[in-house]
Design an enzyme around this catalytic site. Sequence first.
Site, PDB file in Angstrom:
ATOM      1  N   ASP A 230       1.019   4.069  -2.960  1.00 16.34           N
ATOM      2  CA  ASP A 230       0.573   5.438  -2.697  1.00 16.34           C
ATOM      3  C   ASP A 230       1.651   6.462  -3.015  1.00 16.34           C
ATOM      4  O   ASP A 230       1.401   7.454  -3.703  1.00 16.34           O
ATOM      5  CB  ASP A 230       0.152   5.572  -1.231  1.00 16.34           C
ATOM      6  CG  ASP A 230      -1.124   4.807  -0.907  1.00 16.34           C
ATOM      7  OD1 ASP A 230      -1.818   4.392  -1.852  1.00 16.34           O
ATOM      8  OD2 ASP A 230      -1.414   4.633   0.285  1.00 16.34           O
TER       9      ASP A 230
ATOM     10  N   GLU B 216       0.825  -1.199   0.000  1.00 20.08           N
ATOM     11  CA  GLU B 216       0.000   0.000   0.000  1.00 20.08           C
ATOM     12  C   GLU B 216       0.866   1.258   0.000  1.00 20.08           C
ATOM     13  O   GLU B 216       0.624   2.201  -0.759  1.00 20.08           O
ATOM     14  CB  GLU B 216      -0.908   0.014   1.240  1.00 20.08           C
ATOM     15  CG  GLU B 216      -1.881  -1.116   1.330  1.00 20.08           C
ATOM     16  CD  GLU B 216      -3.044  -0.975   0.373  1.00 20.08           C
ATOM     17  OE1 GLU B 216      -3.158   0.075  -0.290  1.00 20.08           O
ATOM     18  OE2 GLU B 216      -3.838  -1.924   0.280  1.00 20.08           O
TER      19      GLU B 216
ATOM     20  N   SER C 291      -7.374   1.291  -3.598  1.00 18.12           N
ATOM     21  CA  SER C 291      -6.129   1.867  -3.073  1.00 18.12           C
ATOM     22  C   SER C 291      -5.333   2.527  -4.193  1.00 18.12           C
ATOM     23  O   SER C 291      -4.456   3.358  -3.925  1.00 18.12           O
ATOM     24  CB  SER C 291      -5.279   0.788  -2.403  1.00 18.12           C
ATOM     25  OG  SER C 291      -5.016  -0.260  -3.311  1.00 18.12           O
TER      26      SER C 291
END
Length: 601
Positions: free
Chosen positions: A303, A299, A518
């Site tokens: 990001d 994640e 995400s």
Amino acid sequence: MMRLSFWLGLSLSVALARAALYKGCQHKVKESIHGPPRGWVKQSPAPPNHIIELKIALPQPNFSVLEQHLWEVSDPDHERYGAHLSKEETDALMAPHQDSVDAVNEWLASHGFAAEHLIRSSAKDWITIRVPVSLAEEMLDTTYHVYYHAESGDSIVRTTSYSLPEVLHEHIDLVQPTIMFGRFRGLKSTLHWAGSSSLASSPASGTITGPAGNQVDASCNNTITLTCLRQIYNAVGYNTSATNGNKIALTGYLGQYANIADLEMFYQYQNPAAYGTNFTFVSVHGGINNQSMAAAGIEADLDTQFALGLTYPTPGTFYSTYGSPPFIPDAMENSSSDNEPYSYWLDYVLSQPDVPQAISSSYGDDEQTVPYSYATRVCNGFAALGARGVSIMFSSGDGGVGDGDADPATQECYTNDGRNVTAFVPGFPASCPYVTAVGGTVNVPETAVFFSGGGFSNYFPRPAYQGTAVQGFLDKLAPGTYEGLYNPYGRGIPDVSAQAYNFLIVYQGEEGYVAGTSCSSPTFTSFVSMLNDARIDAGLPTLGFLNPFLYSKGLTGLNDITEGNNPGCGTEGFNSTIGWDAVTGLGTPNFETLKELALAA
């Protein structure tokens, strides 16, 4: 001097007498649930010496005033649009009444807590203390147990009911961790690496027409890169500033560490101009910056790589928040059992005078596992950030209308209120009306990706800015469609969407593909950051809370998605359609058009 000593002695006597009163006062149930949510099983009583970090929320009597400020400064048709509040102003509007502060102080003093033992939030509306289970049980007239979740293997220390002295009920909104059984998680649905079965099919050549009528590399239907996103969303050639004060930020939880070596390799492949640059690391509540390759987080890598790669050279911040570790029953040390970590992150960010103007979070939980009282208080914190001029994006979820909570055997979803009624499961914080919830799309022309989280909140009513758009969607549904499975009066999810499939990232030194909302949240946040960049350069304030702008003047700057659906809970879910829908919201960004609209607002 004698008179002063007399009054000091009298005050001390009064304080001690009131402390004794609290200690002997009859307790009354403050909050309770029917039982642990589906999947959690009560095991042994919690060890008496196990340390819990209790967070006590004091009422916010002036929040309605803060909310009114938020609506006014976020409404492009209002004369106060963009007149964001300062930290000091929002603190004052979130502060509890002094009577509540005094009452809670005296109650805590009756249990041996001095002022130096109390950690207070910037607005003084939260108090945090560390206590052993034995003392927490005495203070809350409850019994904590260890609960086990078979599917994940997690264990937590919780209770299903707690009480407070009756005289404190008006002075305390909630205490946690008590009845919260959430399974806070990152929102990624699929991950495959080069060398294994990839998400992407065979590469394509040539060009295709993007939603803005511009040309997009045909390969973007197989692999999403920085170049693809700039092409799809009509931002080719826009250059941001490194020095105008604009900033973007990403949140990391659950031991998700953004690896700098992975970021550098990603830059080499996809944005060579950014090679050699980094982000600002901020530790929240003990969050660490583990840079060993084995500790790299999927994640966190996703990001930072896409959000910072798209907005370079805009300065970026990565918040690493410690929280939600599983309780280890056999551990000898007295490890703490923490709350869901949004409150810790909010405590920190709201205490800072300077906050990045666009923030993305790719994490969420099933709304029904977060107590209503707690969800409301966390949501209020997001409202305060919005009033200060911060745009906050959250992934809408990866389970369609079920948000991943379906029964593994039947694919049906149930309420956790003891009735076990079949129902769709909205996600939180995406359901908070003060954040922008981001769903997912795939391919060009864009369609809804099958896992795009969407639906309607059971906690928060439909906000005014959604009135026309959401009602228009409901009016199109055939009579009786999913009747009883969702709340037609609730806040609609999501607000917008962006690409969420076949993202090519670098993770632990290798290239691979990732999918999930995400992906869509940091993507949409990046284009919001670019809009802020353009407004700052034009001498305008940042956009702040986005939704009133998006549902009005910004609407024509979004690409309407009309194909696809989001199955879940044993159903086909909702369908994408003309206008807002509970799969892709209002649609995906057309940056150049949004920029013109944002500069004119």
